[in-house]
Design a protein around this motif. Structure first.
Motif, PDB file in Angstrom:
ATOM      1  N   LEU A   9     -20.194 -77.527 -14.926  1.00  0.00           N
ATOM      2  CA  LEU A   9     -18.667 -77.062 -14.740  1.00  0.00           C
ATOM      3  C   LEU A   9     -18.598 -75.454 -15.084  1.00  0.00           C
ATOM      4  O   LEU A   9     -17.967 -74.576 -14.286  1.00  0.00           O
ATOM      5  CB  LEU A   9     -17.425 -77.725 -15.676  1.00  0.00           C
ATOM      6  CG  LEU A   9     -17.423 -79.081 -15.206  1.00  0.00           C
ATOM      7  CD1 LEU A   9     -16.493 -79.432 -16.572  1.00  0.00           C
ATOM      8  CD2 LEU A   9     -16.424 -78.993 -14.001  1.00  0.00           C
ATOM      9  N   ALA A  10     -19.606 -75.145 -16.056  1.00  0.00           N
ATOM     10  CA  ALA A  10     -19.517 -73.685 -16.411  1.00  0.00           C
ATOM     11  C   ALA A  10     -20.500 -72.773 -15.562  1.00  0.00           C
ATOM     12  O   ALA A  10     -20.765 -71.563 -15.412  1.00  0.00           O
ATOM     13  CB  ALA A  10     -20.025 -73.483 -17.860  1.00  0.00           C
ATOM     14  N   LYS A  14     -28.120 -76.052 -19.471  1.00  0.00           N
ATOM     15  CA  LYS A  14     -27.744 -76.971 -20.562  1.00  0.00           C
ATOM     16  C   LYS A  14     -28.216 -76.367 -21.786  1.00  0.00           C
ATOM     17  O   LYS A  14     -27.702 -76.362 -22.950  1.00  0.00           O
ATOM     18  CB  LYS A  14     -28.536 -78.279 -20.655  1.00  0.00           C
ATOM     19  CG  LYS A  14     -28.195 -79.122 -21.740  1.00  0.00           C
ATOM     20  CD  LYS A  14     -28.821 -80.624 -21.426  1.00  0.00           C
ATOM     21  CE  LYS A  14     -30.146 -80.570 -21.766  1.00  0.00           C
ATOM     22  NZ  LYS A  14     -30.698 -82.071 -22.053  1.00  0.00           N
ATOM     23  N   SER A  15     -29.155 -75.535 -21.827  1.00  0.00           N
ATOM     24  CA  SER A  15     -29.573 -74.539 -23.232  1.00  0.00           C
ATOM     25  C   SER A  15     -28.452 -73.694 -23.715  1.00  0.00           C
ATOM     26  O   SER A  15     -28.227 -73.329 -24.577  1.00  0.00           O
ATOM     27  CB  SER A  15     -30.738 -73.995 -22.998  1.00  0.00           C
ATOM     28  OG  SER A  15     -30.808 -72.921 -22.003  1.00  0.00           O
ATOM     29  N   ALA A  16     -27.982 -72.896 -22.587  1.00  0.00           N
ATOM     30  CA  ALA A  16     -26.952 -71.995 -22.710  1.00  0.00           C
ATOM     31  C   ALA A  16     -25.450 -72.687 -23.308  1.00  0.00           C
ATOM     32  O   ALA A  16     -24.850 -72.123 -24.035  1.00  0.00           O
ATOM     33  CB  ALA A  16     -26.488 -71.334 -21.328  1.00  0.00           C
ATOM     34  N   SER A  28     -24.375 -64.257 -23.373  1.00  0.00           N
ATOM     35  CA  SER A  28     -22.983 -63.400 -23.441  1.00  0.00           C
ATOM     36  C   SER A  28     -21.882 -63.847 -24.177  1.00  0.00           C
ATOM     37  O   SER A  28     -21.908 -65.070 -23.963  1.00  0.00           O
ATOM     38  CB  SER A  28     -23.010 -62.609 -22.151  1.00  0.00           C
ATOM     39  OG  SER A  28     -22.427 -63.791 -21.325  1.00  0.00           O
ATOM     40  N   ASN A  29     -21.160 -62.881 -24.762  1.00  0.00           N
ATOM     41  CA  ASN A  29     -19.869 -63.572 -25.244  1.00  0.00           C
ATOM     42  C   ASN A  29     -18.882 -64.139 -24.120  1.00  0.00           C
ATOM     43  O   ASN A  29     -18.126 -65.095 -24.364  1.00  0.00           O
ATOM     44  CB  ASN A  29     -19.025 -62.280 -25.717  1.00  0.00           C
ATOM     45  CG  ASN A  29     -19.714 -61.952 -27.113  1.00  0.00           C
ATOM     46  OD1 ASN A  29     -20.223 -62.447 -27.775  1.00  0.00           O
ATOM     47  ND2 ASN A  29     -19.469 -60.631 -27.299  1.00  0.00           N
ATOM     48  N   GLU A  30     -19.064 -63.784 -22.763  1.00  0.00           N
ATOM     49  CA  GLU A  30     -18.120 -64.163 -21.673  1.00  0.00           C
ATOM     50  C   GLU A  30     -18.695 -65.547 -21.417  1.00  0.00           C
ATOM     51  O   GLU A  30     -17.752 -66.495 -21.218  1.00  0.00           O
ATOM     52  CB  GLU A  30     -18.478 -63.329 -20.673  1.00  0.00           C
ATOM     53  CG  GLU A  30     -17.624 -63.837 -19.368  1.00  0.00           C
ATOM     54  CD  GLU A  30     -18.059 -62.935 -18.095  1.00  0.00           C
ATOM     55  OE1 GLU A  30     -17.335 -63.504 -16.968  1.00  0.00           O
ATOM     56  OE2 GLU A  30     -18.399 -61.942 -18.192  1.00  0.00           O
ATOM     57  N   GLU A  33     -17.592 -67.978 -24.395  1.00  0.00           N
ATOM     58  CA  GLU A  33     -16.105 -68.138 -24.148  1.00  0.00           C
ATOM     59  C   GLU A  33     -15.834 -69.363 -23.227  1.00  0.00           C
ATOM     60  O   GLU A  33     -14.913 -70.140 -23.315  1.00  0.00           O
ATOM     61  CB  GLU A  33     -15.475 -66.804 -24.026  1.00  0.00           C
ATOM     62  CG  GLU A  33     -15.437 -66.196 -25.466  1.00  0.00           C
ATOM     63  CD  GLU A  33     -14.676 -64.657 -25.076  1.00  0.00           C
ATOM     64  OE1 GLU A  33     -14.148 -64.630 -23.895  1.00  0.00           O
ATOM     65  OE2 GLU A  33     -14.793 -63.824 -26.093  1.00  0.00           O
ATOM     66  N   ARG A  34     -16.396 -68.891 -21.994  1.00  0.00           N
ATOM     67  CA  ARG A  34     -16.260 -69.846 -21.028  1.00  0.00           C
ATOM     68  C   ARG A  34     -16.663 -71.343 -21.218  1.00  0.00           C
ATOM     69  O   ARG A  34     -15.962 -72.268 -20.935  1.00  0.00           O
ATOM     70  CB  ARG A  34     -16.955 -69.288 -19.634  1.00  0.00           C
ATOM     71  CG  ARG A  34     -16.639 -70.375 -18.221  1.00  0.00           C
ATOM     72  CD  ARG A  34     -17.035 -69.547 -16.990  1.00  0.00           C
ATOM     73  NE  ARG A  34     -18.580 -69.540 -16.915  1.00  0.00           N
ATOM     74  CZ  ARG A  34     -19.323 -68.577 -16.942  1.00  0.00           C
ATOM     75  NH1 ARG A  34     -18.714 -67.605 -17.345  1.00  0.00           N
ATOM     76  NH2 ARG A  34     -20.532 -68.760 -16.753  1.00  0.00           N
ATOM     77  N   VAL A  35     -18.034 -71.433 -21.670  1.00  0.00           N
ATOM     78  CA  VAL A  35     -18.471 -72.786 -22.125  1.00  0.00           C
ATOM     79  C   VAL A  35     -17.446 -73.653 -23.350  1.00  0.00           C
ATOM     80  O   VAL A  35     -16.982 -74.734 -23.158  1.00  0.00           O
ATOM     81  CB  VAL A  35     -19.716 -72.729 -22.623  1.00  0.00           C
ATOM     82  CG1 VAL A  35     -20.365 -73.776 -23.469  1.00  0.00           C
ATOM     83  CG2 VAL A  35     -20.811 -72.261 -21.712  1.00  0.00           C
TER      84      VAL A  35
END
Length: 343
Positions: A9-10, A14-16, A28-30, A33-35
């Motif tokens: 979905l993101a 999977k590691s992220a 990244s912060n972006e 936040e999305r995850v």
């Protein structure tokens, strides 16, 4: 919902997702936040770490690196690996261990192996090494430590436990069989993906032919994708191009694996070439499908059950005895003659 679902979905690995949920650096912060937002929206709750008592359950992890060589994302549906996994699970039960599964996409190698090495709580790891290079395996072994056995590959110079196939023996058996049948014009259908197993098979096959003073002509080498059981347009084009020069096909073909052999048989049949009347075909692996194809495929039986048993026993021995010396074990093959080859 699982971590894999959040990753899809993101649009991240999977590691992220693991980094985001655990608060670790590396993304990244972006992205984080999305995850986290997707996780909240879908009510995802991370599994808690096992407590000391819960962790007393003995387990092994079957670790696979996918989307490289012949190991696809759905590797567990591929006949050879499906059979191998069945026997590994069976042996683990006998030994009182549970079996966990972990998959790493080669495209995210660095990130995901780091996450796995940090979060893995099993006692030992069986690594499917089919599609991995010596560099890959040494890197993984340095990260995971000594309780590791690499299955379905073998590099003699690495200080790592290996359980592999005696590929040279199997291919030699195939070559000797064709020569004894009287074939002198023999062809070779290789994988268009380089693998250590296939290189060893080529060496063993050519060694057998050399013993009978036979060489494969350069024009009798063909190559195809090693993961298709259907006919292949690419092979069809190669054979048509060859026949257009008014040359006869070899009277026998050795294929580096059963996938290739079955695909070749279907391709040849579509071209009106009869098996084995016009061309004998031999494969390697003895997957279940080799007995379903018509005519049934002559092949080299790989002792998958024995390989699985040895791999599980070796990793458990490494856990319980803390072995300091590594081992290289190659399991012998068995020739299986069926109806796809004759004089």
């Amino acid at each position: 919902m699982k971590m894999e679902d959040i990753a899809k979905l993101a649009g991240v690995s999977k590691s992220a997702v693991s980094f985001a949920l655990s608060g670790k650096p590396g993304i990244s912060n972006e992205t984080r936040e999305r995850v986290l937002e997707i996780a909240r929206e879908n009510g995802y709750t991370p599994k808690p770490k096992l407590s000391a008592n819960e962790g007393s359950v003995k387990s092994l992890t079957f670790l696979v690196f996918t989307n490289s060589g012949i190991v696809l994302e759905a590797y567990y549906q591929q006949p050879f690996f499906r059979e191998l996994i069945h026997f590994i699970e069976e042996r683990c039960r006998v030994k009182g261990y549970s079996l966990l599964f972990s998959t790493i996409n080669m495209a995210y190698f660095e990130q995901e192996i780091r996450v796995f090495s940090e979060e893995n709580q099993s006692d030992g790891v069986i690594l499917l090494g089919t599609n991995l290079t010596s560099v890959d395996i040494l890197d993984i072994a340095n990260r995971l430590g000594p309780r590791l056995v690499v299955l379905d590959n073998c590099f003699d110079t690495l200080p790592v436990h290996f359980v592999g196939i005696n590929n040279r023996m199997g291919a030699y058996q195939a070559g000797a069989h064709l020569c004894k049948l009287g074939h002198r014009e023999i062809g070779y259908i290789a994988s268009n993906v380089h693998l250590q197993n296939f290189e060893e098979r080529k060496e063993g096959f050519q060694e057998a032919l050399k013993a009978y003073d036979i060489q494969i002509k350069p024009e009798h080498f063909f190559s195809v994708a090693p993961t298709m059981l259907s006919s292949q347009d690419d092979l069809k084009a190669q054979i048509k191009s060859y026949l257009d020069t008014d040359r006869n096909l070899p009277t026998a073909l050795f294929c580096e694996c059963d996938y290739i052999a079955i695909s070749a048989m279907k391709t040849l049949t579509e071209l009106g070439i009869r098996i084995p009347e016009d061309v004998s075909v031999i494969g390697f692996d003895n997957i279940t499908e080799s007995q379903i194809i018509s005519p049934e495929l002559t092949t080299i039986h790989v002792e998958k059950q024995r390989m699985a048993q040895v791999a599980v026993d070796l990793v458990i021995e490494s856990i319980e005895v803390e072995l300091e010396i590594t081992s290289k074990i190659r399991v012998d093959t068995r020739f299986v003659e069926r109806r796809s080859s004759h004089k």
